[in-house]
Design a protein around this motif. Sequence first.
Motif, PDB file in Angstrom:
ATOM      1  N   HIS A 140       0.853  -1.181   0.000  1.00  0.00           N
ATOM      2  CA  HIS A 140       0.000   0.000   0.000  1.00  0.00           C
ATOM      3  C   HIS A 140       0.895   1.239   0.000  1.00  0.00           C
ATOM      4  CE1 HIS A 140      -3.480  -2.554   1.147  1.00  0.00           C
ATOM      5  NE2 HIS A 140      -2.574  -3.200   1.860  1.00  0.00           N
ATOM      6  N   SER A 194       0.755  -5.757   3.763  1.00  0.00           N
ATOM      7  CA  SER A 194      -0.239  -6.589   4.427  1.00  0.00           C
ATOM      8  C   SER A 194      -0.436  -7.863   3.611  1.00  0.00           C
ATOM      9  CB  SER A 194      -1.569  -5.824   4.540  1.00  0.00           C
ATOM     10  OG  SER A 194      -2.166  -5.662   3.262  1.00  0.00           O
ATOM     11  N   ARG A 248      -6.199  -8.753   2.290  1.00  0.00           N
ATOM     12  CA  ARG A 248      -6.722  -7.616   3.044  1.00  0.00           C
ATOM     13  C   ARG A 248      -7.237  -6.552   2.077  1.00  0.00           C
ATOM     14  NH1 ARG A 248      -3.200  -5.806   7.935  1.00  0.00           N
ATOM     15  NH2 ARG A 248      -3.915  -7.901   8.488  1.00  0.00           N
ATOM     16  N   HIS A 249      -8.453  -6.101   2.296  1.00  0.00           N
ATOM     17  CA  HIS A 249      -9.055  -5.122   1.393  1.00  0.00           C
ATOM     18  C   HIS A 249      -8.307  -3.800   1.469  1.00  0.00           C
ATOM     19  CE1 HIS A 249     -12.166  -2.475  -0.378  1.00  0.00           C
ATOM     20  NE2 HIS A 249     -12.488  -3.571  -1.052  1.00  0.00           N
ATOM     21  N   ASP A 250      -8.291  -3.086   0.346  1.00  0.00           N
ATOM     22  CA  ASP A 250      -7.567  -1.808   0.284  1.00  0.00           C
ATOM     23  C   ASP A 250      -8.039  -0.825   1.341  1.00  0.00           C
ATOM     24  OD1 ASP A 250      -6.210  -2.847  -1.812  1.00  0.00           O
ATOM     25  OD2 ASP A 250      -7.138  -1.615  -3.368  1.00  0.00           O
ATOM     26  N   SER A 251      -9.340  -0.800   1.625  1.00  0.00           N
ATOM     27  CA  SER A 251      -9.880   0.152   2.586  1.00  0.00           C
ATOM     28  C   SER A 251      -9.388  -0.119   4.003  1.00  0.00           C
ATOM     29  CB  SER A 251     -11.415   0.128   2.554  1.00  0.00           C
ATOM     30  OG  SER A 251     -11.901  -1.153   2.899  1.00  0.00           O
ATOM     31  N   ARG A 252      -8.938  -1.351   4.275  1.00  0.00           N
ATOM     32  CA  ARG A 252      -8.363  -1.672   5.583  1.00  0.00           C
ATOM     33  C   ARG A 252      -6.844  -1.508   5.568  1.00  0.00           C
ATOM     34  NH1 ARG A 252      -9.799  -7.406   7.487  1.00  0.00           N
ATOM     35  NH2 ARG A 252      -8.562  -6.637   9.253  1.00  0.00           N
ATOM     36  N   GLY A 253      -6.218  -1.930   4.484  1.00  0.00           N
ATOM     37  CA  GLY A 253      -4.766  -1.857   4.412  1.00  0.00           C
ATOM     38  C   GLY A 253      -4.226  -0.447   4.350  1.00  0.00           C
ATOM     39  N   VAL A 262      -5.333   2.115   6.131  1.00  0.00           N
ATOM     40  CA  VAL A 262      -5.464   2.829   7.411  1.00  0.00           C
ATOM     41  C   VAL A 262      -4.102   3.079   8.071  1.00  0.00           C
ATOM     42  CG1 VAL A 262      -6.413   2.712   9.742  1.00  0.00           C
ATOM     43  CG2 VAL A 262      -7.826   2.069   7.787  1.00  0.00           C
ATOM     44  N   TYR A 280     -11.546   2.611  -2.076  1.00  0.00           N
ATOM     45  CA  TYR A 280     -11.415   3.367  -0.839  1.00  0.00           C
ATOM     46  C   TYR A 280     -12.722   4.071  -0.472  1.00  0.00           C
ATOM     47  CZ  TYR A 280      -6.565   2.389  -1.827  1.00  0.00           C
ATOM     48  OH  TYR A 280      -5.387   1.739  -2.108  1.00  0.00           O
ATOM     49  N   ARG A 304     -16.713   3.958   7.061  1.00  0.00           N
ATOM     50  CA  ARG A 304     -15.735   3.636   8.098  1.00  0.00           C
ATOM     51  C   ARG A 304     -14.373   4.248   7.758  1.00  0.00           C
ATOM     52  NH1 ARG A 304     -15.194  -2.523   9.838  1.00  0.00           N
ATOM     53  NH2 ARG A 304     -17.347  -2.027  10.413  1.00  0.00           N
ATOM     54  N   LEU A 305     -13.927   4.100   6.518  1.00  0.00           N
ATOM     55  CA  LEU A 305     -12.641   4.669   6.117  1.00  0.00           C
ATOM     56  C   LEU A 305     -12.706   6.191   6.106  1.00  0.00           C
ATOM     57  CD1 LEU A 305      -9.767   4.333   5.080  1.00  0.00           C
ATOM     58  CD2 LEU A 305     -10.681   4.131   2.760  1.00  0.00           C
TER      59      LEU A 305
END
Length: 287
Positions: free
Chosen positions: A154, A169, A173-178, A180, A201, A205-206
Motif C-alpha cells: 500500500h 499486508s 486484506r481489502h484496500d480500505s483496511r490496508g 489505514v 477506498y 468507516r474509512l
Amino acid sequence: MGTAFRPARTSPASWDAFANVDAFVDAVLAELTAMAVDGTRSARSGPKPPLTGTALRRAIMAIWCVCFCGMQWRAIGLLCDIAFGTLYTLFARWTRLGLWRRLLDRLILAWRQACGDKPVSSAVIVDSRSCQSAPTCFTRGFDGGKKIKGIKIHLAVDKYGFPLAINVSPANRHDSRGIVPVLHQLAGRGFKGTALGDLSYRGQRLSKAGKALGITIQPSAGGHDGTFIPQGIRWVVERSLGWVSRYRRLNIIFERTEAHLVAFIEIAFISILSRRLVRLATQEISA
C-alpha cells in the motif's frame, strides 16, 4: 485536484538503473555520515573492524544489487567478496536505524525544491499492488480479484510519484483496511489534506477514520469496462507501482519481516531519486 505541475527538467533518456549506481552509493554514504554526526548512528562494537572506504562502497552496491537484480545474499556475497552475513547484518542494522526512510525523505524534499514546489504536499494519491510471495515470507494471503497468493503493498505518493507512507499486508486484506496504517503514518508526518484513490477506498468507516486524522478520502472511478482512464493526478501512483515492478526483489517477496520489505521498497525509490537528482545537477552545471 487535477491541476498541472511543472516537473524538474531532466534530459529524455532510456531507463537504465545501472547508469548511476554511484549516485545511490554516494547518497547512502552522505546519509551515514550525517547520522554519525548527529548521533543517530552509533559506532558498531564487535571483534571485527567496521567496513570503510572501498569495502563499504561495495557493500552498499551489493545491497542495491539484491534489490534490483533479486540476487540471493549468499550469491552477492561471493561476487563482491564480502561475507553474506556481514552484508545482511549491515542491511538489517541500517533498516533498524531508519536510514532508508530518512534518506528517502531528504531526497523527496530536494526533488520538490528542484521542482519549485512546497516542502509539504497538499494532496496524496493512494493505491496498492499485490505481489506473489514465497512460503517463507512473513505473511501470505490470496487476492481473489487478481488471483495472486502473497502480500499487498500500500502506497501514498505525492504528485511526483514518490512515497510519503508505505504499508504491507496479506494480499487478502481489502484496500480500505490496508490503507489505514498509511493514513496514520501520514498524520504522524503532519499531513493534512486530500487522499485521492480509486473506488476501493469508498465507505463511511474509512472516511471517518480519515477525518479523525485530518485527511479527506476522495475516491473516484479510474476506468471503465476494464480500461484505465487517467483522471487528474491519479495516474502517478500507477507509474510508481510500475517503477517498483522493475526491481526484481519486489516482484516475488522473500522477506521474513515487514520492515525489511518496506526497506527494499524505499531503496528502490532512493535509487530512482538519487539518479534523477544527479542528472539534474549535471544539466545545471553544463547550462
